[in-house]
Write a protein that holds these residues in place. Structure first.
Motif, short mmCIF file in Angstrom:
data_model
loop_
_atom_site.label_atom_id
_atom_site.label_comp_id
_atom_site.label_asym_id
_atom_site.label_seq_id
_atom_site.Cartn_x
_atom_site.Cartn_y
_atom_site.Cartn_z
N GLY A 1 0.81 -1.21 0.00
CA GLY A 1 0.00 0.00 0.00
C GLY A 1 0.84 1.25 0.00
O GLY A 1 1.23 1.78 -1.03
N GLU A 2 1.15 1.72 1.18
CA GLU A 2 1.89 2.97 1.35
C GLU A 2 3.40 2.70 1.42
O GLU A 2 3.83 1.60 1.80
CB GLU A 2 1.46 3.66 2.64
N PRO A 3 4.23 3.70 1.09
CA PRO A 3 5.67 3.54 1.22
C PRO A 3 6.11 3.10 2.62
O PRO A 3 7.04 2.30 2.77
CB PRO A 3 6.22 4.93 0.88
N LYS A 4 5.41 3.57 3.66
CA LYS A 4 5.77 3.17 5.02
C LYS A 4 5.58 1.66 5.22
O LYS A 4 6.33 1.02 5.96
CB LYS A 4 4.97 3.96 6.06
N ASP A 5 4.55 1.10 4.55
CA ASP A 5 4.32 -0.34 4.63
C ASP A 5 5.42 -1.10 3.89
O ASP A 5 5.89 -2.14 4.36
CB ASP A 5 2.96 -0.69 4.03
N VAL B 1 7.96 -3.81 5.59
CA VAL B 1 8.01 -5.19 5.09
C VAL B 1 9.41 -5.56 4.62
O VAL B 1 9.86 -6.69 4.81
CB VAL B 1 6.99 -5.38 3.95
N TYR B 2 10.12 -4.61 4.04
CA TYR B 2 11.45 -4.90 3.52
C TYR B 2 12.57 -4.72 4.55
O TYR B 2 13.51 -5.52 4.63
CB TYR B 2 11.76 -4.04 2.30
N LEU B 3 12.47 -3.65 5.35
CA LEU B 3 13.62 -3.27 6.17
C LEU B 3 13.41 -3.45 7.67
O LEU B 3 14.37 -3.38 8.44
CB LEU B 3 13.97 -1.81 5.89
N GLY B 4 12.16 -3.68 8.11
CA GLY B 4 11.90 -3.88 9.53
C GLY B 4 12.56 -5.16 10.05
O GLY B 4 12.93 -6.06 9.28
N LEU C 1 12.95 5.36 -1.86
CA LEU C 1 12.84 4.13 -1.09
C LEU C 1 13.29 2.94 -1.93
O LEU C 1 13.94 2.02 -1.41
CB LEU C 1 11.41 3.93 -0.61
N ALA C 2 12.98 2.95 -3.21
CA ALA C 2 13.45 1.88 -4.10
C ALA C 2 14.97 1.81 -4.10
O ALA C 2 15.56 0.71 -4.07
CB ALA C 2 12.92 2.10 -5.50
#
Length: 289
Positions: A68-72, A76-79, A103-104
């Motif tokens: 959805g959003e960039p924060k998501d 998902v990728y970096l958390g 972010l990409a």
């Protein structure tokens, strides 16, 4: 030949159809979604459920995401419980969310540190393109990774173009959304004009959709407007997010985009009145307010 194990995160309006194509093509498929019920159809077809992005990263060779959003995306990728902290060298990640180019690039650099190949590959074509496997896919990252991913991308898309280095796919998607935004205003105004002039809107479409005015929005979304079908092929709330990103990027480039600003304002007013989960064709309701 043994097929690589695929992971898929985000089984929403478009993601579910994309994942289904991959599954029916014979690839072992691992699924994670915040709401498990939205993945049930895929699980019934033989996909395997994972309880977290970390678990999915442990299972899959190639991971595709459309969230959805960039924060998501960042979570998902970096958390800590995300994909990259739990990845292994040789894996590939393909983010198909429309997100921030910056972010990409960040995901690409983190992935490279882990020995993981990363592509940003946002899509266009809405729910129809996802169901038919005809999405346009705009890809950024290393060309070698793009070539390796091509057999997977060919299953879910048709117009698949390598745009350049990390972030190039996302920048291209911004161009796509900018073009759509002003065009949607024109589509609505054309349909309203036809109605006020006493014309049959569907007959008007037969003439103008194949001429110089032709566009995907005119051909695919104007008929939904006529039928007052506002179910989402693409959510207004997600389109607003995309327009916000494009305006932020344009501001960095010192580039004024008045058409995009007006479209975002109009969609924002609709969202404030409860239309955020309607499809983008619901813009025509703006004239009814």
């Amino acid at each position: 030949m043994i097929k690589k194990k695929l992971g898929f995160i985000g089984t929403g309006v478009m993601g579910k159809s994309m994942a289904k194509h991959l599954l029916l093509s014979g690839y072992p498929l691992y699924i994670y979604n915040r709401t498990k019920t939205k993945a049930q159809e895929l699980l019934d077809l033989g996909a395997s459920w994972c309880e977290s992005p970390a678990e999915l990263a442990e299972q899959a060779d190639i991971i595709l995401t459309i969230i959805g959003e960039p924060k998501d995306v960042e979570e998902v990728y970096l958390g800590a419980g995300g994909i990259l902290p739990n990845s292994r060298p040789g894996q590939m990640v393909i983010d198909m969310t429309t997100s921030k180019p910056s972010l990409a690039k960040k995901i690409y650099e983190r992935a490279k540190e882990r020995g993981v190949h990363a592509l940003d590959a946002p899509v266009s074509g809405g729910d129809i393109g996802a169901k038919e496997g005809t999405l346009a896919i705009m890809v950024g990252g290393d060309r070698e990774a793009f070539q390796a991913a091509r057999p997977i991308l060919d299953i879910i898309g048709e117009n698949i173009v390598y745009q350049g280095g990390p972030g190039a796919g996302q920048h291209t998607k911004m161009c796509n959304q900018i073009a759509i935004a002003s065009n949607m205003i024109g589509v609505c105004e054309a349909m309203l004009y036809a109605h006020k002039a006493g014309l049959d809107q569907e007959t008007v479409l037969k003439s103008i959709s194949t001429g110089a005015a032709g566009s995907w929005s005119l051909s695919q979304l104007a008929p939904r407007m006529i039928k007052q079908d506002y179910k989402p092929g693409f959510y207004i709330k997600h389109f607003i997010k995309d327009m916000r990103i494009a305006l932020e990027e344009a501001e960095r480039m010192d580039l004024p985009l008045p058409g995009l600003e007006k479209a975002k304002e109009m969609y924002g007013q609709l969202a404030a009145k409860g239309e955020q989960d309607s499809g983008t064709q619901a813009l025509i309701k703006y004239w009814n307010e």
